[in-house]
Structures are given as structure tokens and as C-alpha cells.
Design a protein around this motif. Structure first.
Motif, PDB file in Angstrom:
ATOM      1  N   ILE A   1      -2.135   1.389  -7.915  1.00  0.00           N
ATOM      2  CA  ILE A   1      -2.400   0.529  -9.074  1.00  0.00           C
ATOM      3  C   ILE A   1      -3.819  -0.020  -9.013  1.00  0.00           C
ATOM      4  O   ILE A   1      -4.545  -0.049 -10.009  1.00  0.00           O
ATOM      5  CB  ILE A   1      -1.375  -0.625  -9.143  1.00  0.00           C
ATOM      6  CG1 ILE A   1       0.012  -0.065  -9.473  1.00  0.00           C
ATOM      7  CG2 ILE A   1      -1.800  -1.670 -10.160  1.00  0.00           C
ATOM      8  CD1 ILE A   1       1.125  -1.087  -9.392  1.00  0.00           C
ATOM      9  N   GLU A   2      -4.235  -0.431  -7.810  1.00  0.00           N
ATOM     10  CA  GLU A   2      -5.588  -0.973  -7.651  1.00  0.00           C
ATOM     11  C   GLU A   2      -6.642   0.103  -7.924  1.00  0.00           C
ATOM     12  O   GLU A   2      -7.666  -0.161  -8.566  1.00  0.00           O
ATOM     13  CB  GLU A   2      -5.759  -1.545  -6.246  1.00  0.00           C
ATOM     14  CG  GLU A   2      -7.161  -2.045  -5.925  1.00  0.00           C
ATOM     15  CD  GLU A   2      -7.661  -3.116  -6.883  1.00  0.00           C
ATOM     16  OE1 GLU A   2      -8.899  -3.292  -6.961  1.00  0.00           O
ATOM     17  OE2 GLU A   2      -6.846  -3.783  -7.540  1.00  0.00           O
TER      18      GLU A   2
ATOM     19  N   LYS B   1       0.942  -0.393  -4.675  1.00  0.00           N
ATOM     20  CA  LYS B   1      -0.101  -1.393  -4.940  1.00  0.00           C
ATOM     21  C   LYS B   1      -1.493  -0.780  -4.838  1.00  0.00           C
ATOM     22  O   LYS B   1      -2.381  -1.077  -5.642  1.00  0.00           O
ATOM     23  CB  LYS B   1       0.022  -2.552  -3.948  1.00  0.00           C
ATOM     24  CG  LYS B   1       1.196  -3.482  -4.187  1.00  0.00           C
ATOM     25  CD  LYS B   1       1.222  -4.574  -3.134  1.00  0.00           C
ATOM     26  CE  LYS B   1       2.406  -5.503  -3.314  1.00  0.00           C
ATOM     27  NZ  LYS B   1       2.435  -6.558  -2.273  1.00  0.00           N
TER      28      LYS B   1
ATOM     29  N   GLU C   1       3.303  -1.056  -0.623  1.00  0.00           N
ATOM     30  CA  GLU C   1       1.861  -1.081  -0.373  1.00  0.00           C
ATOM     31  C   GLU C   1       1.174   0.155  -0.957  1.00  0.00           C
ATOM     32  O   GLU C   1       0.062   0.085  -1.461  1.00  0.00           O
ATOM     33  CB  GLU C   1       1.585  -1.174   1.136  1.00  0.00           C
ATOM     34  CG  GLU C   1       1.975  -2.506   1.751  1.00  0.00           C
ATOM     35  CD  GLU C   1       1.294  -3.683   1.069  1.00  0.00           C
ATOM     36  OE1 GLU C   1       0.077  -3.564   0.758  1.00  0.00           O
ATOM     37  OE2 GLU C   1       1.966  -4.701   0.825  1.00  0.00           O
TER      38      GLU C   1
ATOM     39  N   SER D   1       7.269  -2.192  -6.970  1.00  0.00           N
ATOM     40  CA  SER D   1       6.080  -3.021  -7.189  1.00  0.00           C
ATOM     41  C   SER D   1       5.624  -3.717  -5.915  1.00  0.00           C
ATOM     42  O   SER D   1       4.493  -4.192  -5.818  1.00  0.00           O
ATOM     43  CB  SER D   1       6.348  -4.058  -8.280  1.00  0.00           C
ATOM     44  OG  SER D   1       7.379  -4.946  -7.875  1.00  0.00           O
ATOM     45  N   LYS D   2       6.507  -3.772  -4.905  1.00  0.00           N
ATOM     46  CA  LYS D   2       6.156  -4.409  -3.639  1.00  0.00           C
ATOM     47  C   LYS D   2       5.666  -3.398  -2.600  1.00  0.00           C
ATOM     48  O   LYS D   2       5.228  -3.778  -1.517  1.00  0.00           O
ATOM     49  CB  LYS D   2       7.373  -5.159  -3.091  1.00  0.00           C
ATOM     50  CG  LYS D   2       7.845  -6.288  -3.997  1.00  0.00           C
ATOM     51  CD  LYS D   2       9.104  -6.951  -3.451  1.00  0.00           C
ATOM     52  CE  LYS D   2       9.601  -8.039  -4.394  1.00  0.00           C
ATOM     53  NZ  LYS D   2      10.854  -8.663  -3.899  1.00  0.00           N
TER      54      LYS D   2
END
Length: 258
Positions: free
Chosen positions: A89-90, A86, A83, A80-81
Motif C-alpha cells: 500500500i505504501e 502495508k 506488514e 490490513s494489519k
């Protein structure tokens, strides 16, 4: 009333899920899975024709538990950390929001039966009533096309000259394009076809985005098109896509962009 043990088990399974609606479906390593999380999966299954059974609900529960186990492991591993994660997910979040916006727009502005019929009639007009069997020779320059036309007028065989066509798909077949209608060839090409009689070729080069064509008409026949019922779903989907594109274009035009 007395229940046999097997019957009692079925009753307990059937009633257990609704009773948990305000409770948790399960806990995984101390983390609760709300029973409400199962409802979307249940609705989807019922919409697909499945029956609401204890087995179905148990399967949904197992799926949610399995997902939670994997999520917890992914969190523990630190994904989840990341990049990259992330970013993915975005991107997924943006896509879901955009799809929801477009779906709402289409629901407020649905494609009607009249829209589909009008699109079908327009398409029929564009396609015409005749199907053509043309041969062609495609070259890059107008002077080349004129030279080929001169050779044809002098008695050269079209099929032989077609070997120099830059349309590699038809060059080896004497320039044969098989059966086409005016609606599925470039406008200038279609217009030229309509002026020819069987056996004739164009005596002036026909220009399209592909280059310069010399076109010979081999045969014609009535065009048989699919019925409205046969194309109804395809036309409807196309019109929905068109609505979405127009909506996006309108929003872009209205936006302040620097």
C-alpha cells in the motif's frame, strides 16, 4: 402527460442517480458508499466514448458494491494489519504521488510541435542519408584483429575467418550484419564504414566497447527514413520521458543528501 409503466421506469432510473449526488449510492453491511464515489468511474467511461445510460450507472454501482464487499471481507480477515500488505500500500501511495508530480510538471512544461520537429531533424542528421550492408569480424584483442587483417591481405576469405568472431549472431552468417545506418551503430564503427568502398575492408582494427572489429563493406543504398508524421507520437513520448528524467535529476541535484 401520461407515462406508460415501461417509460416511467426509464425516467426513474435516469433521474435517480443525480438525485443521490448528495446522498449515498448504497449501503453494504451498514457502511455507506457515497454517490460521489461513482463520479470518477462515470467520467472515465464517458471519456472512453460510452454513453451516459441507466445501464452504465447501474454497472458502476454494482462494481462499487462488489468492491466494498471484498474490502470488508479483507479487513475482517486481518489483511490490513499484514506488514507485507502495508508495504505494498505504501509503495502504491508513493507511486501515485510521484506520477501526479511528474504529470503536473509535464503539463506545465509541455512538449511542443517545434520540440518534436527539432528532435526529428536531429535524428535524421544522426542517421545520415546512406544505408550500409557491412560484414564484420569481432575479436577481444587488437593483436587478434591485426592477425586476421594480415590473413585477409594474403587472400583468406572473409566469410571463413568470420567463424572465429565472438559475435555469435553474425559469425555463422559470414559476419553479415545486414543493412545498418551510421545512426544505429557505434560512432567508430559508423565512421569506418563511411571511409570504405564496396568490397573493401578496414586495414586497421576498429575499436568499440564490444571489442575490435574488422569491417568489410558489401553494398550501399540511399536510406529511406519514416516521415515526421509517422514518428510524431513516438518522438513526443520520448521527449516527455526525457523531461521527466531531467526534472528528477534536477531535484536530486538540489536536494541535501548525506
Amino acid at each position: 402527460m401520461t407515462f406508460k409503466p415501461a417509460h416511467l421506469l426509464v425516467v426513474l432510473l435516469v433521474t435517480a442517480f443525480p438525485a443521490m449526488a448528495a446522498d449515498n449510492l448504497a449501503t453494504v453491511n451498514g457502511k455507506a458508499i457515497p454517490a460521489s464515489k461513482a463520479e470518477p468511474f462515470l467520467k472515465q467511461a464517458l471519456a472512453q466514448g460510452q454513453k451516459d445510460t441507466p445501464q452504465l450507472r447501474a454497472m458502476i454501482k454494482d462494481r462499487l458494491v462488489g468492491t466494498e464487499v471484498l474490502l470488508q471481507e479483507a479487513e475482517k480477515a486481518g489483511f490490513s494489519k499484514s506488514e507485507d500488505v502495508k508495504l505494498q500500500i505504501e509503495m502504491a501511495r508513493q507511486q501515485i504521488l510521484i506520477q501526479s508530480l511528474m504529470r503536473a510538471h509535464v503539463e506545465k512544461n509541455p512538449v511542443t510541435e517545434a520540440d518534436i520537429k527539432a528532435a526529428y531533424e536531429k535524428w535524421k542528421t544522426q542517421m545520415g542519408e546512406t544505408e550500409f550492408h557491412p560484414y564484420h569480424i569481432l575479436v577481444a584483442k587488437e593483436d587478434e584483429a591485426k592477425a586476421i587483417i594480415s590473413k585477409l591481405k594474403s587472400g583468406a576469405k572473409f566469410e571463413e575467418l568470420a567463424k572465429q568472431s565472438i559475435d555469435t549472431g553474425s559469425a555463422g552468417k559470414g559476419g553479415d550484419l545486414e543493412w545498418v545506418s551510421q545512426g544505429n551503430v557505434p560512432p567508430a564503427f559508423g565512421a569506418a564504414l563511411a571511409t570504405l568502398k564496396k568490397g573493401q575492408f578496414t586495414e586497421t582494427p576498429v575499436k568499440t566497447e564490444a571489442g575490435f572489429h574488422i569491417i568489410k563493406l558489401d553494398d550501399v543504398r540511399p536510406l529511406k527514413l519514416p516521415t515526421l508524421d509517422e514518428l510524431k507520437q513516438q518522438i513526443g513520448e520520448s521527449l516527455v520521458q526525457e523531461k521527466v528524467q531531467l526534472y528528477q535529476q534536477a531535484l536530486i541535484k538540489k536536494a541535501t543528501i548525506k
